[in-house]
Design a protein around this motif. Structure first.
Motif, mmCIF file in Angstrom:
data_model
loop_
_atom_site.group_PDB
_atom_site.id
_atom_site.type_symbol
_atom_site.label_atom_id
_atom_site.label_comp_id
_atom_site.label_asym_id
_atom_site.label_seq_id
_atom_site.Cartn_x
_atom_site.Cartn_y
_atom_site.Cartn_z
ATOM 1 N N UNK A 113 0.840 -1.202 0.000
ATOM 2 C CA UNK A 113 0.000 0.000 0.000
ATOM 3 C C UNK A 113 0.875 1.251 0.000
ATOM 4 N N UNK A 114 1.874 1.228 0.836
ATOM 5 C CA UNK A 114 2.771 2.372 0.944
ATOM 6 C C UNK A 114 3.482 2.597 -0.392
ATOM 7 N N UNK A 115 3.889 1.485 -1.006
ATOM 8 C CA UNK A 115 4.588 1.591 -2.279
ATOM 9 C C UNK A 115 3.672 2.229 -3.325
ATOM 10 N N UNK A 116 2.423 1.762 -3.348
ATOM 11 C CA UNK A 116 1.463 2.330 -4.309
ATOM 12 C C UNK A 116 1.264 3.830 -4.042
ATOM 13 N N UNK A 117 1.199 4.140 -2.781
ATOM 14 C CA UNK A 117 0.989 5.535 -2.418
ATOM 15 C C UNK A 117 2.146 6.393 -2.932
ATOM 16 N N UNK A 118 3.332 5.949 -2.659
ATOM 17 C CA UNK A 118 4.498 6.748 -3.035
ATOM 18 C C UNK A 118 4.686 6.836 -4.549
ATOM 19 N N UNK A 119 4.443 5.701 -5.224
ATOM 20 C CA UNK A 119 4.799 5.695 -6.647
ATOM 21 C C UNK A 119 3.687 6.262 -7.528
ATOM 22 N N UNK A 120 2.445 6.014 -7.146
ATOM 23 C CA UNK A 120 1.363 6.353 -8.067
ATOM 24 C C UNK A 120 0.480 7.494 -7.533
ATOM 25 N N UNK A 121 0.110 7.379 -6.274
ATOM 26 C CA UNK A 121 -0.928 8.267 -5.744
ATOM 27 C C UNK A 121 -0.397 9.670 -5.443
ATOM 28 N N UNK A 122 0.706 9.707 -4.759
ATOM 29 C CA UNK A 122 1.238 11.022 -4.404
ATOM 30 C C UNK A 122 1.534 11.895 -5.629
ATOM 31 N N UNK A 123 2.147 11.312 -6.661
ATOM 32 C CA UNK A 123 2.362 12.149 -7.855
ATOM 33 C C UNK A 123 1.047 12.680 -8.448
ATOM 34 N N UNK A 124 -0.008 11.838 -8.395
ATOM 35 C CA UNK A 124 -1.301 12.295 -8.915
ATOM 36 C C UNK A 124 -1.854 13.450 -8.082
ATOM 37 N N UNK A 125 -1.751 13.304 -6.771
ATOM 38 C CA UNK A 125 -2.248 14.371 -5.893
ATOM 39 C C UNK A 125 -1.490 15.659 -6.156
ATOM 40 N N UNK A 126 -0.195 15.490 -6.360
ATOM 41 C CA UNK A 126 0.631 16.667 -6.564
ATOM 42 C C UNK A 126 0.259 17.362 -7.871
ATOM 43 N N UNK A 127 0.017 16.539 -8.871
ATOM 44 C CA UNK A 127 -0.262 17.101 -10.178
ATOM 45 C C UNK A 127 -1.631 17.780 -10.221
ATOM 46 N N UNK A 128 -2.628 17.151 -9.598
ATOM 47 C CA UNK A 128 -3.994 17.628 -9.789
ATOM 48 C C UNK A 128 -4.631 18.322 -8.585
ATOM 49 N N UNK A 129 -4.085 18.137 -7.403
ATOM 50 C CA UNK A 129 -4.843 18.595 -6.219
ATOM 51 C C UNK A 129 -4.111 19.620 -5.353
ATOM 52 N N UNK A 130 -2.903 19.246 -4.928
ATOM 53 C CA UNK A 130 -2.299 20.051 -3.864
ATOM 54 C C UNK A 130 -1.801 21.418 -4.336
ATOM 55 N N UNK A 131 -1.818 21.638 -5.653
ATOM 56 C CA UNK A 131 -1.483 22.973 -6.130
ATOM 57 C C UNK A 131 -2.414 24.009 -5.514
ATOM 58 N N UNK A 132 -3.720 23.681 -5.497
ATOM 59 C CA UNK A 132 -4.683 24.576 -4.852
ATOM 60 C C UNK A 132 -4.924 24.170 -3.402
ATOM 61 N N UNK A 133 -5.112 22.845 -3.186
ATOM 62 C CA UNK A 133 -5.431 22.364 -1.831
ATOM 63 C C UNK A 133 -4.160 22.018 -1.079
ATOM 64 N N UNK A 134 -3.359 23.042 -0.861
ATOM 65 C CA UNK A 134 -2.121 22.832 -0.118
ATOM 66 C C UNK A 134 -1.531 24.176 0.205
ATOM 67 N N UNK A 135 -0.391 24.159 0.826
ATOM 68 C CA UNK A 135 0.261 25.416 1.167
ATOM 69 C C UNK A 135 -0.410 26.090 2.349
ATOM 70 N N UNK A 136 -0.081 27.341 2.535
ATOM 71 C CA UNK A 136 -0.531 28.045 3.732
ATOM 72 C C UNK A 136 -2.011 28.433 3.649
ATOM 73 N N UNK A 137 -2.469 28.730 2.442
ATOM 74 C CA UNK A 137 -3.866 29.147 2.290
ATOM 75 C C UNK A 137 -4.564 28.261 1.264
ATOM 76 N N UNK A 138 -4.842 27.014 1.642
ATOM 77 C CA UNK A 138 -5.430 26.115 0.643
ATOM 78 C C UNK A 138 -6.849 26.547 0.277
ATOM 79 N N UNK A 139 -7.250 26.225 -0.927
ATOM 80 C CA UNK A 139 -8.597 26.585 -1.389
ATOM 81 C C UNK A 139 -9.661 25.943 -0.495
ATOM 82 N N UNK A 140 -10.701 26.674 -0.236
ATOM 83 C CA UNK A 140 -11.823 26.216 0.582
ATOM 84 C C UNK A 140 -11.350 25.689 1.926
ATOM 85 N N UNK A 141 -10.143 26.072 2.306
ATOM 86 C CA UNK A 141 -9.628 25.623 3.593
ATOM 87 C C UNK A 141 -9.347 24.137 3.635
#
Lengths: 445, 782
Positions: free
Chosen positions: B30-58
């Motif tokens: 599970x951890x391997x899948x998370x690191x190799x596949x899932x995290x890159x997807x989150x980074x590409x599509x989500x955490x740009x807005x939903x991350x950092x100090x002032x994430x969208x919609x909190x």
């Protein structure tokens, strides 16, 4: 139909039932350092929900020659005792990535300057409130370190605001980060607490027996709590600590009421209220009277008073604003809704005027009770539609015993923390403090 | 959420392998899948807005670095994948997420969240020390000593968390409340325990000179000299029949052969005569015990042997006189050491009837009484050292001269403010003081279980039968539990469950503060407000008592009304004040959603609020609360003022993408109820406009009106509703918010309900049998 039961006809035992304004009753016993004739400094915070219609609040002019906008007209006659503080900010009430819930946060942060933790209950965390910080310093001088009053109990079901426990939107006073102090909303209960209920006429001997038994009972409770304490886990211990604190405080009060020789026999010449009146007007009036009496008799010097819980959606058909207050406050730019919000705001300043009038009618030496007080009136939200927590509507009434120059409109730089005011207040009460909450200095009032 | 075949397979096969992991799948992969596949997807599509100090919609989706962190943040992730699956996220103005990525991401998250291993014992959680709330306090006092302490209603309001007012973490104990507890304890102990009245004293005293005399003369300041046979009398109002003592302080001028004699007469009847041989300047007290009847009594002191011989030669004058210095009459009506059992109140009897009759030793009697009282107050057998402290307290009070009853009053006061009474204590096992960790997952002991059970179903302390079952350790067996739950639900005390659970689950307690504009809603008044509340309570009570399927709450074609309420609704032929079952066939109503209570509590004072109604359904029936309003509301201000009908305004509101994501879920549900006005009355037009009651479910299916909404909820959201009700009830039963590890318990209860036609009794019983209810685990919160 009489709203009052008749003032007690039988005075208790040989005790004297008379009004005990501060001077006569207290001076000889409270050989306090600071000039006894001045009367002690009192502090009260009065909170109104859902922000303010700011165009009807903020004066156009600054300084002594400020103008009173419609919302503040009802208190015009006290103008030289009013100080408008513009530009104050409650940063803790802002989202800080926690999403919605401005109402809950506003009430929670109002006196704490903290950013309350978003939780429906499991791990409530806020900060100590300024009234409690001051009560911890001077509260031992009066029978009640502080009083918490309001016109609305806590919500009875459901969630209060976007994932925040109702504890946040219904309490201003926090003894520490985890213990909000519930407020009393029944004027008769406040009266009984301050002056005794008068239904148990007892002689001195009976009263002594009762007191000594009370002590045994409380001692026993303390012993039980201490043994229990060792058996419990951390979260449970926190609850038990609240218990221990509460029992000790009552023990202290028992001792104190002996020492100060007032209280159960010091009944003011005021009819005991019969309960919570249905009409808001009357309820507010009675509760504000209780506040005045408490301050007047020096039963306490520190109080908080919530006209309503934050986010309250009551309608005010009697003044032409039958829609819910919260609903109206999200006016979306509608002129009509803003006018109604302004009406509700004014309705509450009329209640404030009643309170200030009573406070000003009570003389303490050369001054009045109001002169010897600092009364903060305001909200933790500015515009209810925008939910912004800067530019707060904050009014300081009273002269603080002459500790500052009242009768002005002062504008502070944008983003000046509300807590800067609280640092100033701490100092007025003789606490050497450089910071409180999120303060960045001390307000130059 | 039906378990997939694969998951079943994993569950059965991997239990052994998984070891201490909470996952059935291999945590490393599970951890391997998370690191190799899932995290890159989150980074590409989500955490740009939903991350950092002032994430969208909190909403921040950063820092989820382990599969377990997803588990803990499961509520957030369930919402997130819902939005991703619905195509709301990523938003249209951002780079598109390929369908394959979308699937990979949501499937991994979903399987990780759902792959919580129920095979091993999950943490049953820990409830924080729970104070009795106001209604529990009042009920408990009533059941403990038979005193209904009404002022408990005015205790400072208990704060609410997770929708209920019995949540340990939220119930605080401010000094104000402690003060009320202390006063209550004094009041209750006085009402519960009779004390013998204090000794009554009667006392009358006279100086001799104050007596009425025939033929005497007073001498000096106070004494009276009777120089001839004469009566000195006084009259008194004697208050009660009984023993009195007359004391006469007298002396005499002695002369002749015999000493002075005085006779006492009561109401002119001679009572006794005594000699007064002492000389004038040596007065003595002569006491006479009398029995007197109440009323006006005359006491007379008669000088009976006057003697006088004039001086004769060297014989001096002889003169015998009686001198009365003072007289007093005293009576004491004794307080008997015990009160006549015939006069005992039920409360008093329940406390003192255990006292052994033959036992004369007050210490032993005290112990027997205190032991039972304390054990009931603590809801478990009192420990020897606790008992000793209490008995010592009582004996000390007795030593100070108080009666046995008074001393028990003091004990009761102590019990009523003891933390062991005010809180429901479930101490962890293990020795915390010595730094030993508690044994995490222990079974509650039988007394703790009895207490949980009785506060769940009765909002009060366990009765004798439950305590006895706990005492004999029989409570835990499944048959006995089932029997007890049945018995308890048949008891009138179960009305507390209806009021406290249903009143809060359906948020109807908020009706108290709902005061619609009387000009717009003239038919509504305080009485109607009370009646609509009672309608829903009667309805819910019937569901419990008659053991309906819980689904019937949503679609029953009947309700409970009395005449006044039926008139309010416009339903004919209901008579009388009593609530009766009324068929709704042929009306527009059916199920909870058309109760005026629900419709009103979700309205504004001047109008309906489809948003609130929609939110209410999501919150309380489907347990998918919409995400909170975004903090960026200021933008609204720049917009043009909204105009048109309510529906049009709300549609304009939803045009804003920031608002749409939530309002798309809430509003259309609420619109389906638009035929009911702000006080729940049927209407076909609003402000001259015909009502459009078309709405939409979260899955996009369209409904028109409340009838279709009801059917759609039942056909498409049945599981969600059952799960929602289960979660609410478990929250209420436990007194804590549910956490991710409670999922298995909820699954199990829902599964059992499915097998038993969703019977109410199954829900109650399975909640009681569930691990979180039966065990004590560790505190672990998100």
């Amino acid at each position: 139909m009489s709203r009052f039961i008749h003032r007690r006809t039988v005075l208790r035992g040989a005790g004297v039932a008379i009004a005990l304004p501060w001077l006569e009753a207290m001076t000889p016993r409270l050989a306090r350092g600071n000039a006894p004739k001045a009367g002690p400094l009192r502090l009260a915070f009065l909170y109104v929900p859902n922000g303010m219609h700011m165009p009807h609040w903020t004066p156009s002019k600054e300084g002594q020659d400020f103008d009173l906008k419609p919302t503040l007209e009802p208190v015009a006659k006290h103008k030289d005792r009013l100080t408008l503080l513009s530009g104050l900010t409650l940063d803790g009430a802002r989202a800080h990535n926690d999403g919605g819930g401005d109402h809950a946060r506003s009430a929670a942060a109002f006196l704490t300057g903290a950013h309350p933790k978003k939780t429906d209950g499991a791990d409530i965390h806020n900060g100590i409130s300024i009234d409690q910080a001051i009560a911890q310093a001077v509260g031992h001088e009066t029978r009640f370190p502080s009083l918490e009053l309001g016109l609305e109990g806590s919500s009875q079901a459901g969630s209060c605001d976007s994932g925040y426990s109702c504890a946040y939107s219904s309490n201003l006073a926090w003894r520490n980060a985890t213990s909000p102090l519930a407020k009393e909303m029944d004027p008769s209960a406040v009266f009984d607490r301050l002056f005794g209920s008068g239904d148990d006429k007892e002689d001195k001997k009976t009263s002594e027996v009762r007191k000594s038994r009370r002590k045994s009972v409380l001692d026993f409770a303390l012993g039980e709590a201490k043994t229990l304490h060792q058996e419990l886990g951390n979260a449970d211990r926190r609850k038990l600590d609240e218990y221990l604190y509460a029992v000790r405080e009552i023990e202290n009060r028992l001792v104190k009421s002996e020492k100060l020789q007032i209280g159960e026999n010091g009944v003011p010449n005021y009819p005991r209220p019969a309960g919570v009146p249905r009409e808001l007007d009357e309820h507010a009036k009675l509760m504000l009277d209780m506040l005045t009496l408490a301050l007047q008799t020096d039963s306490t010097r520190i109080a908080t008073f919530m006209f309503a819980n934050e986010g309250n959606n009551r309608g005010y058909p009697e003044i032409g604003a039958p829609e819910g207050h919260h609903d109206l406050s999200h006016h979306g730019g509608s002129e009509e809704k803003q006018a109604k919000v302004a009406k509700i705001n004014r309705y509450y300043t009329e209640r404030l005027a009643y309170f200030l009038d009573s406070m000003a009618s009570i003389h303490e030496g050369e001054r009045t009770l109001l002169d010897n007080s600092l009364i903060v009136y305001g909200s933790g939200i500015s515009d209810g539609d925008r939910h912004n927590h800067d530019e707060l509507p904050i009014l300081l009434a009273g002269r603080g015993g002459g500790r500052f120059k009242s009768g002005r409109h002062v504008r502070f730089p944008a983003e000046t923390p509300m807590c800067n005011l609280y640092v100033w207040m701490l100092r007025q009460f003789g606490v050497k403090a450089d910071s409180f909450g999120d303060s960045k200095g001390v307000l130059d009032v | 959420m039906v378990k997939s075949g694969l998951r079943q397979f994993l569950l059965t096969c991997l239990v052994v392998q998984a070891g201490s992991s909470v996952f059935s799948a291999d945590p490393q992969s599970l951890q391997k899948q998370l690191d190799s596949r899932i995290k890159p997807l989150l980074k590409e599509h989500c955490t740009g807005c939903h991350g950092g100090a002032e994430p969208d919609a909190g909403v921040s989706l950063e820092h989820f670095d382990t599969p377990k962190s997803f588990l803990k943040g499961n509520k957030l992730w369930m919402k997130a994948i819902q939005k991703i699956e619905l195509g709301e996220m990523p938003p249209k103005d951002s780079p598109e997420m390929p369908e394959a990525d979308r699937k990979a991401l949501t499937q991994w998250i979903r399987s990780t969240i759902e792959d919580f291993q129920c095979g091993l014992t999950p943490n049953p959680g820990q409830v924080t020390l729970r104070r009795l709330n106001a209604s529990e306090y009042r009920n408990t006092v009533r059941d403990l000593v038979g005193v209904d302490y009404k002022p408990a209603e005015n205790f400072p309001a208990d704060d609410v968390g997770y929708g209920f007012d019995n949540i340990g973490d939220v119930l605080t104990l401010p000094p104000l409340l402690m003060e009320k507890y202390l006063l209550a304890a004094e009041d209750i102990s006085r009402k519960a325990i009779l004390t013998p009245p204090a000794d009554k004293k009667f006392e009358a005293s006279y100086a001799g000179s104050q007596l009425q005399v025939e033929g005497g003369q007073s001498q000096g300041q106070s004494s009276l000299t009777l120089a001839s046979s004469a009566n000195a009398t006084f009259k008194e109002q004697v208050p009660w029949a009984g023993a009195y003592q007359l004391t006469v302080r007298a002396s005499g001028d002695q002369a002749g052969k015999e000493p002075c004699k005085m006779q006492i007469l009561v109401d002119n009847k001679p009572f006794r005569e005594v000699a007064v041989p002492n000389e004038r300047d040596k007065p003595k007290d002569f006491t006479f015990p009398l029995r007197l009847k109440p009323g006006s009594r005359q006491i007379a002191i008669r000088f009976t042997n006057d003697y006088y011989v004039e001086k004769k030669g060297d014989q001096p004058q002889q003169d015998r006189n009686l001198i009365i210095h003072s007289v007093s009459l005293e009576g004491t009506r004794e307080n008997k050491q015990s009160i006549d059992p015939a006069k005992w109140t039920a409360s008093h009897r329940s406390i003192f009837s255990v006292m052994p009759k033959e036992e004369k030793d007050p210490a032993k009697c005290t112990k027997v009484v205190v032991e039972r009282l304390a054990s009931r107050a603590f809801r478990r057998p009192v420990e020897p050292d606790e008992l000793k402290r209490l008995v010592d307290l009582a004996l000390q009070v007795q030593d100070d001269g108080a009666s046995m009853e008074e001393s028990i009053q003091v004990v009761l006061q102590s019990l009523l403010i003891s933390p062991k009474f005010l809180f429901r204590v479930e101490p962890p096992q293990g020795d915390l003081a010595n730094g030993q960790p508690a044994e995490n997952f222990r079974n509650l002991d039988d007394f703790e279980l009895a207490t949980r059970l009785s506060y769940f179903l009765w909002s009060s302390m366990p009765d004798d039968r439950l305590l006895a079952a706990a005492w004999t350790k029989k409570l835990r067996s499944s048959d006995r539990l089932e029997e007890e739950v049945k018995r308890m639900m048949a008891d009138p005390k179960a009305n507390e469950f209806v009021d406290n659970f249903a009143g809060q689950w359906l948020t109807l307690r908020k009706l108290e503060n709902f005061n619609p504009d009387p000009k717009l809603f003239p038919k509504w008044n305080d009485e109607i407000k009370r009646l609509v509340y009672l309608e829903t309570m009667n309805f819910f009570r019937a569901a419990v008592r008659e053991d309906w399927s819980v689904l019937q709450l949503l679609d029953a074609d009947f309700t409970y009304l009395n005449e006044k309420l039926a008139n309010f609704y416009g339903i004919p032929n209901v008579r009388g004040n009593k609530f009766v079952k009324v068929s709704l066939a042929g009306t527009q109503r059916g199920g909870l959603l058309t109760h005026a209570s629900v419709l009103a509590v979700t309205s504004n004072p001047t109008r309906t609020s489809p948003v609130k109604r929609g939110k209410w359904i999501l919150d309380n029936l489907l347990a998918t609360p919409p995400p909170p309003a975004p903090p960026g509301v200021p933008e609204l201000k720049e917009k043009e003022q909204l105009s048109g009908t309510l529906r049009q305004k709300m549609e304009q509101h939803r045009a804003d993408p920031a608002c749409a994501s939530c309002h798309k879920l809430m509003d259309p549900l609420g619109f389906a109820l638009e035929n009911f006005d702000a006080v729940g009355l049927w209407r076909t037009a609003d402000g001259g406009q015909k009502i459009d009651a078309s709405g939409e479910l979260p899955d996009g299916s369209r409904v028109d009106g409340s009838g279709q909404l009801r059917q759609a909820l039942l056909s498409k959201n049945k599981d969600q509703f059952v799960r929602c009700l289960t979660e609410k009830m478990l929250t209420y039963a436990l007194g804590r918010g549910l956490e991710y590890y409670d999922k298995c318990a909820v699954d199990k209860i829902v599964e059992q309900m499915r097998k038993n036609d969703y019977k109410f009794s199954t829900l109650l019983l399975e909640v009681v049998k569930s691990d979180p209810f039966q065990k004590k685990g560790e505190r672990e919160i998100e």
